[in-house]
Design a protein around this motif. Sequence first.
Motif, PDB file in Angstrom:
ATOM      1  N   TRP A 195       0.755   9.478   0.839  1.00  0.00           N
ATOM      2  CA  TRP A 195       0.635   8.100   0.335  1.00  0.00           C
ATOM      3  C   TRP A 195       0.019   8.086  -1.059  1.00  0.00           C
ATOM      4  O   TRP A 195       0.478   7.369  -1.945  1.00  0.00           O
ATOM      5  N   CYS A 196      -1.011   8.890  -1.277  1.00  0.00           N
ATOM      6  CA  CYS A 196      -1.629   8.954  -2.603  1.00  0.00           C
ATOM      7  C   CYS A 196      -0.650   9.503  -3.632  1.00  0.00           C
ATOM      8  O   CYS A 196      -0.546   8.983  -4.762  1.00  0.00           O
ATOM      9  N   ASP A 197       0.074  10.546  -3.266  1.00  0.00           N
ATOM     10  CA  ASP A 197       1.058  11.110  -4.195  1.00  0.00           C
ATOM     11  C   ASP A 197       2.123  10.082  -4.553  1.00  0.00           C
ATOM     12  O   ASP A 197       2.512   9.941  -5.716  1.00  0.00           O
ATOM     13  N   GLU A 198       2.587   9.355  -3.566  1.00  0.00           N
ATOM     14  CA  GLU A 198       3.650   8.371  -3.784  1.00  0.00           C
ATOM     15  C   GLU A 198       3.209   7.270  -4.739  1.00  0.00           C
ATOM     16  O   GLU A 198       3.999   6.754  -5.523  1.00  0.00           O
ATOM     17  N   HIS A 199       1.922   6.927  -4.702  1.00  0.00           N
ATOM     18  CA  HIS A 199       1.438   5.805  -5.495  1.00  0.00           C
ATOM     19  C   HIS A 199       0.639   6.219  -6.731  1.00  0.00           C
ATOM     20  O   HIS A 199       0.057   5.373  -7.407  1.00  0.00           O
ATOM     21  N   GLY A 200       0.641   7.515  -7.038  1.00  0.00           N
ATOM     22  CA  GLY A 200      -0.013   7.961  -8.250  1.00  0.00           C
ATOM     23  C   GLY A 200      -1.525   7.874  -8.222  1.00  0.00           C
ATOM     24  O   GLY A 200      -2.163   7.608  -9.240  1.00  0.00           O
ATOM     25  N   LEU A 201      -2.103   8.139  -7.055  1.00  0.00           N
ATOM     26  CA  LEU A 201      -3.554   8.067  -6.877  1.00  0.00           C
ATOM     27  C   LEU A 201      -4.136   9.451  -6.649  1.00  0.00           C
ATOM     28  O   LEU A 201      -3.464  10.345  -6.159  1.00  0.00           O
ATOM     29  N   VAL A 253      -9.832   9.142 -18.126  1.00  0.00           N
ATOM     30  CA  VAL A 253     -10.727   8.004 -17.917  1.00  0.00           C
ATOM     31  C   VAL A 253     -10.707   7.714 -16.422  1.00  0.00           C
ATOM     32  O   VAL A 253      -9.676   7.323 -15.863  1.00  0.00           O
ATOM     33  N   ILE A 254     -11.837   7.935 -15.776  1.00  0.00           N
ATOM     34  CA  ILE A 254     -11.899   7.805 -14.323  1.00  0.00           C
ATOM     35  C   ILE A 254     -12.162   6.357 -13.944  1.00  0.00           C
ATOM     36  O   ILE A 254     -13.136   5.750 -14.418  1.00  0.00           O
ATOM     37  N   VAL A 255     -11.308   5.791 -13.133  1.00  0.00           N
ATOM     38  CA  VAL A 255     -11.544   4.465 -12.552  1.00  0.00           C
ATOM     39  C   VAL A 255     -11.531   4.659 -11.038  1.00  0.00           C
ATOM     40  O   VAL A 255     -10.551   5.126 -10.468  1.00  0.00           O
ATOM     41  N   SER A 256     -12.637   4.340 -10.407  1.00  0.00           N
ATOM     42  CA  SER A 256     -12.789   4.707  -8.996  1.00  0.00           C
ATOM     43  C   SER A 256     -13.299   3.547  -8.164  1.00  0.00           C
ATOM     44  O   SER A 256     -14.236   2.844  -8.547  1.00  0.00           O
ATOM     45  N   ALA A 257     -12.654   3.349  -7.040  1.00  0.00           N
ATOM     46  CA  ALA A 257     -13.098   2.413  -6.006  1.00  0.00           C
ATOM     47  C   ALA A 257     -12.443   2.918  -4.719  1.00  0.00           C
ATOM     48  O   ALA A 257     -11.940   4.023  -4.664  1.00  0.00           O
ATOM     49  N   VAL A 272      -7.236   7.862 -14.693  1.00  0.00           N
ATOM     50  CA  VAL A 272      -7.078   8.599 -13.445  1.00  0.00           C
ATOM     51  C   VAL A 272      -7.691   7.739 -12.341  1.00  0.00           C
ATOM     52  O   VAL A 272      -8.917   7.634 -12.228  1.00  0.00           O
ATOM     53  N   PRO A 273      -6.857   7.073 -11.524  1.00  0.00           N
ATOM     54  CA  PRO A 273      -7.398   6.230 -10.448  1.00  0.00           C
ATOM     55  C   PRO A 273      -7.798   7.086  -9.248  1.00  0.00           C
ATOM     56  O   PRO A 273      -6.985   7.852  -8.726  1.00  0.00           O
ATOM     57  N   VAL A 274      -9.064   6.956  -8.829  1.00  0.00           N
ATOM     58  CA  VAL A 274      -9.608   7.828  -7.787  1.00  0.00           C
ATOM     59  C   VAL A 274     -10.131   6.985  -6.627  1.00  0.00           C
ATOM     60  O   VAL A 274     -11.031   6.161  -6.797  1.00  0.00           O
ATOM     61  N   LEU A 275      -9.567   7.209  -5.441  1.00  0.00           N
ATOM     62  CA  LEU A 275     -10.099   6.625  -4.217  1.00  0.00           C
ATOM     63  C   LEU A 275     -11.227   7.507  -3.678  1.00  0.00           C
ATOM     64  O   LEU A 275     -11.241   8.717  -3.904  1.00  0.00           O
ATOM     65  N   ARG A 276     -12.140   6.899  -2.942  1.00  0.00           N
ATOM     66  CA  ARG A 276     -13.246   7.662  -2.352  1.00  0.00           C
ATOM     67  C   ARG A 276     -13.258   7.550  -0.823  1.00  0.00           C
ATOM     68  O   ARG A 276     -14.279   7.808  -0.189  1.00  0.00           O
TER      69      ARG A 276
END
Length: 435
Positions: free
Chosen positions: A71-77, A259-263, A287-291
């Motif tokens: 899912w992350c790969d598919e959505h560029g996360l 540039v890290i944007v994380s939520a 770079v959108p990063v989930l935690r």
Amino acid sequence: MPERINTGAVRALRDETIDWRFKGMPAEAFGSTAGEFLARRPRLFEAGFVGPLLTFDDAAMEHNLRTMAAWCDEHGLRIAPHGKTTMAPRLFERQLEHGAWGITAANVSQLRVYRAFGVRRVLFANELVDPHGLAWVSDELDADPDFSFCCYADSPRGVELMAAALAERGGRRPVDVLVEFGVRGGRTGARTAEQAREVAAAVAAEPRLRLVGLSGYEGEVAHDIAESSLSAIDDYLEEFRGLVAEFAGAGYFDGLDEVIVSAGGSAYFDQVAEALTRPWPEGLPVVPVLRSGGYLLHDDGFYRVRSPFGREHRLAGSESPFRPAMRIWAQVMSKPEPDLALLTMGRRDVSFDQGLPEPQVIRGDDGEIRDLAADSCHVSGLADQHAFLKLTGAEVRVGDWIGFGLSHPCTVLDKWTLIPVVDGDQVTDLIRTYF
């Protein structure tokens, strides 16, 4: 980047001797290493384990790992799962093998566990103003050029304390910082956009720090899945996006490769994905990063209801829901009343902050495991070492074993230091935790 965790150190966990320190383990295994015990291909109900006993389902964990990675790969996360959920290096390794960008930590003690096992990239999802902790981080950065670390700042005062501690240490590498944007009444984080701007300016002005992005936590905005709550989360994420664009326009991110944007906790990461993967200003290397940390084990309570992969979610792809991977077995030791059984499981063994354990299956003298009807019994309360099982139709005898689903993995695993992984009833691994 080189190896993202020291696989040799993880493998060495199998050289640890099993003994009385690890609850639930078979006495027959005492004196053997974990690897030697596993080489015997032990069976869960034949090897001498004693209850209560927490187990992980290997197939469920593998399914959840693959589902989230796809899912992350598919959505560029990217995902930096929060390690506080398990504090288990072997599970960190599996998450990294399935493409995790890094591992998230919340405090220095957790970070030291990660570094002991060679975790190369850590997102420190908290403020770090302790001079001793900062000195240690600075030393780690200087000693290992491949160690990537960033932490939060939410006040000019915090920035001042960080800078002073790092100046005293005299490290060669700056500490990367994300401005944390919070919400009123929530946990940490600048409460207003103006406060976030002040923090960004303070970080940018300090040569011992490097501003590399913005972070937040939508889970403090709402705690349920009502439409009004989901809408409030959208509003928060929109303001979050605006700050990222504003900081970029101010030149704070000039020259950065990332540039890290994380939520993104484990309950609303679909909305986070929707917000963080929309187009950004041209040329901004976001770079959108989930935690999210709860996805690996999922659960039979809190996340079953709230996780996007336990309910309808907004973004298509990888539609297979997560599977609960935790089960605890406890034995009926007393049936003092016809409608009440007491089991060998209590608050020192299971979570109870987000719902009580859910009885699911029963194993009697014949060794057969049978499903329990949802309305046939329930846990009415927990003492330190006892579970009160109210019977409303289930046939239960002293000596039976009952398997329970659990809610909220973060407050289950801290009670266990060695946890069997099972494939059916065969034990395939032992997971060592460090809380």
